[in-house]
Scaffold this motif. Structure first.
Motif, PDB file in Angstrom:
ATOM      1  N   SER A  36       0.833  -1.202   0.000  1.00 11.68           N
ATOM      2  CA  SER A  36       0.000   0.000   0.000  1.00 11.68           C
ATOM      3  C   SER A  36       0.870   1.256   0.000  1.00 11.68           C
ATOM      4  CB  SER A  36      -0.913   0.017   1.228  1.00 11.68           C
ATOM      5  OG  SER A  36      -1.777  -1.089   1.227  1.00 11.68           O
ATOM      6  N   LEU A  37       0.455   2.239  -0.773  1.00 12.48           N
ATOM      7  CA  LEU A  37       1.191   3.498  -0.821  1.00 12.48           C
ATOM      8  C   LEU A  37       1.124   4.196   0.533  1.00 12.48           C
ATOM      9  CD1 LEU A  37      -0.007   4.847  -4.285  1.00 12.48           C
ATOM     10  CD2 LEU A  37       2.136   3.685  -3.762  1.00 12.48           C
ATOM     11  N   LEU A  91     -13.461  12.613   4.870  1.00 15.45           N
ATOM     12  CA  LEU A  91     -13.023  11.227   5.028  1.00 15.45           C
ATOM     13  C   LEU A  91     -11.535  11.112   4.743  1.00 15.45           C
ATOM     14  CD1 LEU A  91     -15.927   9.458   3.106  1.00 15.45           C
ATOM     15  CD2 LEU A  91     -15.645   9.588   5.584  1.00 15.45           C
ATOM     16  N   GLN A  92     -10.877  10.216   5.453  1.00 15.00           N
ATOM     17  CA  GLN A  92      -9.480   9.905   5.168  1.00 15.00           C
ATOM     18  C   GLN A  92      -9.437   8.753   4.166  1.00 15.00           C
ATOM     19  OE1 GLN A  92      -7.477   9.138   8.894  1.00 15.00           O
ATOM     20  NE2 GLN A  92      -7.178  11.310   9.286  1.00 15.00           N
ATOM     21  N   VAL A  93      -8.739   8.979   3.059  1.00 23.85           N
ATOM     22  CA  VAL A  93      -8.682   7.986   1.987  1.00 23.85           C
ATOM     23  C   VAL A  93      -7.233   7.760   1.574  1.00 23.85           C
ATOM     24  CG1 VAL A  93     -10.981   8.562   1.114  1.00 23.85           C
ATOM     25  CG2 VAL A  93      -8.978   9.770   0.195  1.00 23.85           C
ATOM     26  N   ALA A  94      -7.013   6.637   0.898  1.00 23.15           N
ATOM     27  CA  ALA A  94      -5.682   6.339   0.383  1.00 23.15           C
ATOM     28  C   ALA A  94      -5.317   7.336  -0.708  1.00 23.15           C
ATOM     29  CB  ALA A  94      -5.645   4.917  -0.170  1.00 23.15           C
ATOM     30  N   PRO A  95      -4.037   7.635  -0.865  1.00 20.65           N
ATOM     31  CA  PRO A  95      -3.643   8.561  -1.936  1.00 20.65           C
ATOM     32  C   PRO A  95      -3.919   7.963  -3.299  1.00 20.65           C
ATOM     33  CG  PRO A  95      -1.709   7.547  -0.931  1.00 20.65           C
ATOM     34  CD  PRO A  95      -2.876   7.155  -0.084  1.00 20.65           C
ATOM     35  N   ARG A  96      -4.126   8.833  -4.257  1.00 25.55           N
ATOM     36  CA  ARG A  96      -4.297   8.392  -5.643  1.00 25.55           C
ATOM     37  C   ARG A  96      -2.976   7.822  -6.166  1.00 25.55           C
ATOM     38  NH1 ARG A  96      -9.056  10.099  -7.896  1.00 25.55           N
ATOM     39  NH2 ARG A  96     -10.112  11.884  -6.953  1.00 25.55           N
ATOM     40  N   VAL A  97      -3.080   6.789  -6.992  1.00 21.77           N
ATOM     41  CA  VAL A  97      -1.881   6.227  -7.616  1.00 21.77           C
ATOM     42  C   VAL A  97      -1.488   7.117  -8.798  1.00 21.77           C
ATOM     43  CG1 VAL A  97      -0.863   4.193  -8.695  1.00 21.77           C
ATOM     44  CG2 VAL A  97      -2.653   3.914  -6.965  1.00 21.77           C
ATOM     45  N   ARG A  98      -0.234   7.526  -8.820  1.00 18.16           N
ATOM     46  CA  ARG A  98       0.282   8.362  -9.913  1.00 18.16           C
ATOM     47  C   ARG A  98       0.845   7.442 -11.002  1.00 18.16           C
ATOM     48  NH1 ARG A  98       4.732  11.395  -6.709  1.00 18.16           N
ATOM     49  NH2 ARG A  98       5.005   9.193  -6.108  1.00 18.16           N
ATOM     50  N   VAL A  99       0.222   7.488 -12.163  1.00 13.29           N
ATOM     51  CA  VAL A  99       0.570   6.564 -13.235  1.00 13.29           C
ATOM     52  C   VAL A  99       1.089   7.328 -14.442  1.00 13.29           C
ATOM     53  CG1 VAL A  99      -0.244   4.712 -14.749  1.00 13.29           C
ATOM     54  CG2 VAL A  99      -1.226   4.969 -12.466  1.00 13.29           C
ATOM     55  N   ALA A 100       2.243   6.891 -14.954  1.00 16.25           N
ATOM     56  CA  ALA A 100       2.755   7.373 -16.239  1.00 16.25           C
ATOM     57  C   ALA A 100       2.372   6.347 -17.297  1.00 16.25           C
ATOM     58  CB  ALA A 100       4.267   7.540 -16.181  1.00 16.25           C
ATOM     59  N   LEU A 101       1.770   6.818 -18.378  1.00 11.22           N
ATOM     60  CA  LEU A 101       1.248   5.925 -19.412  1.00 11.22           C
ATOM     61  C   LEU A 101       1.889   6.270 -20.745  1.00 11.22           C
ATOM     62  CD1 LEU A 101      -0.938   3.858 -20.455  1.00 11.22           C
ATOM     63  CD2 LEU A 101      -2.449   5.848 -20.736  1.00 11.22           C
ATOM     64  N   PHE A 102       2.397   5.247 -21.435  1.00 11.26           N
ATOM     65  CA  PHE A 102       2.808   5.480 -22.822  1.00 11.26           C
ATOM     66  C   PHE A 102       2.707   4.202 -23.631  1.00 11.26           C
ATOM     67  CE2 PHE A 102       7.036   4.702 -20.847  1.00 11.26           C
ATOM     68  CZ  PHE A 102       7.598   3.774 -21.727  1.00 11.26           C
ATOM     69  N   SER A 103       2.637   4.401 -24.947  1.00  6.50           N
ATOM     70  CA  SER A 103       2.596   3.292 -25.902  1.00  6.50           C
ATOM     71  C   SER A 103       3.897   3.283 -26.687  1.00  6.50           C
ATOM     72  CB  SER A 103       1.420   3.449 -26.870  1.00  6.50           C
ATOM     73  OG  SER A 103       0.197   3.584 -26.191  1.00  6.50           O
ATOM     74  N   THR A 104       4.280   2.116 -27.178  1.00  6.89           N
ATOM     75  CA  THR A 104       5.448   2.019 -28.045  1.00  6.89           C
ATOM     76  C   THR A 104       5.023   1.462 -29.397  1.00  6.89           C
ATOM     77  OG1 THR A 104       6.028  -0.245 -27.395  1.00  6.89           O
ATOM     78  CG2 THR A 104       6.890   1.542 -26.032  1.00  6.89           C
ATOM     79  N   GLY A 105       5.687   1.921 -30.437  1.00  4.85           N
ATOM     80  CA  GLY A 105       5.396   1.395 -31.766  1.00  4.85           C
ATOM     81  C   GLY A 105       5.431   2.472 -32.829  1.00  4.85           C
ATOM     82  N   LEU A 117       3.592   4.168 -10.661  1.00  4.94           N
ATOM     83  CA  LEU A 117       3.510   3.078 -11.632  1.00  4.94           C
ATOM     84  C   LEU A 117       3.759   3.627 -13.025  1.00  4.94           C
ATOM     85  CD1 LEU A 117       2.699   0.167 -12.588  1.00  4.94           C
ATOM     86  CD2 LEU A 117       0.340   1.013 -12.667  1.00  4.94           C
ATOM     87  N   ILE A 118       4.548   2.906 -13.798  1.00  9.99           N
ATOM     88  CA  ILE A 118       4.688   3.154 -15.232  1.00  9.99           C
ATOM     89  C   ILE A 118       3.943   2.038 -15.943  1.00  9.99           C
ATOM     90  CG2 ILE A 118       6.268   3.442 -17.174  1.00  9.99           C
ATOM     91  CD1 ILE A 118       8.471   4.026 -15.055  1.00  9.99           C
ATOM     92  N   LEU A 170      -5.695  -1.481  -7.097  1.00 15.58           N
ATOM     93  CA  LEU A 170      -6.505  -1.468  -5.887  1.00 15.58           C
ATOM     94  C   LEU A 170      -5.665  -1.852  -4.669  1.00 15.58           C
ATOM     95  CD1 LEU A 170      -9.844  -3.040  -7.192  1.00 15.58           C
ATOM     96  CD2 LEU A 170      -9.404  -0.647  -6.612  1.00 15.58           C
ATOM     97  N   SER A 171      -4.744  -2.790  -4.851  1.00 15.54           N
ATOM     98  CA  SER A 171      -3.874  -3.182  -3.741  1.00 15.54           C
ATOM     99  C   SER A 171      -2.949  -2.045  -3.331  1.00 15.54           C
ATOM    100  CB  SER A 171      -3.050  -4.413  -4.120  1.00 15.54           C
ATOM    101  OG  SER A 171      -3.874  -5.548  -4.311  1.00 15.54           O
ATOM    102  N   LEU A 172      -2.447  -1.279  -4.300  1.00 17.85           N
ATOM    103  CA  LEU A 172      -1.619  -0.112  -3.970  1.00 17.85           C
ATOM    104  C   LEU A 172      -2.393   0.882  -3.112  1.00 17.85           C
ATOM    105  CD1 LEU A 172       0.301   0.752  -7.278  1.00 17.85           C
ATOM    106  CD2 LEU A 172       1.195  -0.399  -5.249  1.00 17.85           C
ATOM    107  N   GLN A 173      -3.710   0.916  -3.279  1.00 15.51           N
ATOM    108  CA  GLN A 173      -4.549   1.833  -2.505  1.00 15.51           C
ATOM    109  C   GLN A 173      -5.051   1.211  -1.204  1.00 15.51           C
ATOM    110  OE1 GLN A 173      -7.335   4.175  -5.232  1.00 15.51           O
ATOM    111  NE2 GLN A 173      -6.566   2.627  -6.639  1.00 15.51           N
ATOM    112  N   GLY A 174      -4.615  -0.019  -0.922  1.00 10.52           N
ATOM    113  CA  GLY A 174      -5.010  -0.660   0.322  1.00 10.52           C
ATOM    114  C   GLY A 174      -6.404  -1.231   0.319  1.00 10.52           C
TER     115      GLY A 174
END
Length: 413
Positions: A30-31, A178-192, A256-257, A327-331
């Motif tokens: 969890s983050l 409410l106290q909540v888990a932090p948002r997951v910061r995701v970098a997204l890219f495609s290759t090709g 997460l990438i 979801l697991s990263l967010q607990g």
């Protein structure tokens, strides 16, 4: 001396999906930290605290109908009871006088002495009184104090993913934040190098072999639905240096990438050597269809997941593997979607060696229809269908067999 040709190394067996998922989730600690947000803005977030009620809900016995409150013992057929008080919601009445009734409205507290409520449809107003047309039952139409929530009860538990209903429940016991888990910061890219963006090149001007980048659109949408913040890094060219540069920059400020394409073993697939140059890579060949190529690892402080390039493969592996990881990263306490046992209204005679996720939809007869083309490149199947059949490896399906169906509504909530 004659030389003996070297025997090619045996290809590693495909990793079973359940084993891959266990290994993947083992990486998903969890983050750290929590965020405090308005209850208005907490839909879809994962709760980081137990919510304990400090009050009973409802706080008093109250009426669930517009009607009249009275003592059951005071009823007599044809008798008229004088109405001595009027109790709207938000106010409280006084002790009910013997052989009388109180006009009462939905949500209003039951006056002391009353033990039943008769809905107004079963009553007849007569001058300053009321005639009850049918014998009332003791306690009818009364909502009891604490029947929804008792003071001291844990109403929502840490790790629950909040829904509109749970936001209302939190508000009903007084939580405006409410106290909540932090948002997951995701970098997204495609290759090709074959990928182009819609709007940048007209269909008539597409070069031979070029395709529009559909994965970028549905992956971003799925990430946002899971409460992530997304940095879209676009399309990375099929060059090792470009891939290393994109990964290195993304690893510095993200949790997460996530990439699509480039995780196979072709000469133009640069994800594997790029991740290995910067960190750690576990490259899996998973026994699932669609979606065999899958990679995970670390780049700097960020987790890395590489998805296949074929759109349906990328879509399905996200739902089956990336979703529970996020979801697991967010607990979250529950990461596995529920499946439904339904009858197959089709034949699938050729069993595959891999576990299959077949795009299907429910029909009016209560069974499942199968999309005709189950190719990993046919994204139409994911639009036509309303879920996937989780079909074990080596299992054919005959019409009438019971299969396990996972609705997209559960996978994309």
């Amino acid at each position: 001396m004659s030389s003996v040709p070297a025997t090619p190394a045996a290809r590693a067996p495909l990793k079973p999906l359940d084993q891959a998922l266990v290994e993947l989730l083992a990486r998903a600690a969890s983050l750290p930290g929590v965020e405090t947000v308005s209850t208005f803005d907490a839909d879809g977030r994962v709760l980081a605290q137990d919510l304990v009620s400090s009050l009973d809900v409802p706080a008093h016995d109250n009426s669930s109908m517009d009607g009249y409150a009275l003592r059951t013992a005071d009823w007599a057929e044809g008798a008229v009871l004088p109405v001595g008080q009027r109790i709207p919601a938000g106010s409280s009445g006084h002790v009910l006088a013997p052989a009388s009734a109180a006009r009462i409205f939905t949500g209003a507290p039951i006056p002391p002495g009353a033990d039943t409520v008769v809905m107004q449809e079963d009553c007849e107003a007569v001058d300053a009184g009321v005639r009850i047309k049918a014998r009332p039952q003791l306690g009818q139409w009364i909502r009891r104090r604490g029947e929804d929530v008792a003071a001291g009860a844990v109403v929502l538990r840490r790790g629950e993913r909040l829904t509109p209903a749970s936001l209302g429940l939190a508000a009903s016991i007084g939580f405006d934040k409410l106290q909540v888990a932090p948002r997951v910061r995701v970098a997204l890219f495609s290759t090709g190098d074959e990928l182009v963006m819609p709007g940048e090149v007209a269909p008539a001007d597409m070069k031979p072999g070029a395709i529009y980048n559909s994965n970028r659109f549905f992956l971003r949408a799925l990430l946002l639905r899971l409460g992530c913040t997304v940095t879209d890094l676009g399309i990375v060219p099929d060059r090792l240096d470009a891939t290393i540069s994109a990964l290195k920059g993304a690893g510095e400020a993200h949790d997460l990438i996530l990439t699509s394409g480039g995780v196979s073993v072709g000469e133009e697939d640069h994800i594997k050597p790029a991740v290995q140059a910067l960190g750690e890579l576990a490259l899996w060949q998973i026994a699932m269809k669609p979606g065999k190529p899958f990679a995970c690892g670390k780049v700097g402080g960020a987790h890395f997941i590489g998805l296949p390039g074929n759109p349906v493969s990328s879509f399905v592996t996200f739902l089956v593997l990336v979703r529970p990881f996020l979801l697991s990263l967010q607990g979250a306490s529950e990461v596995a979607p529920a499946s439904i046992a339904l009858p197959a209204h089709f034949d699938w005679p050729k069993a595959d060696k891999r576990r299959e996720f077949l795009r299907a939809r429910r029909n009016a007869a209560g069974g499942l229809e199968l999309f005709g083309n189950q190719s990993s490149g046919v994204l139409t199947s994911a639009v036509w269908g309303d879920g996937v059949i989780d079909n074990p490896a080596g299992q054919a399906i005959a019409r009438g067999d019971t299969v396990q169906f996972i609705p997209f509504s559960a996978l994309m909530a």
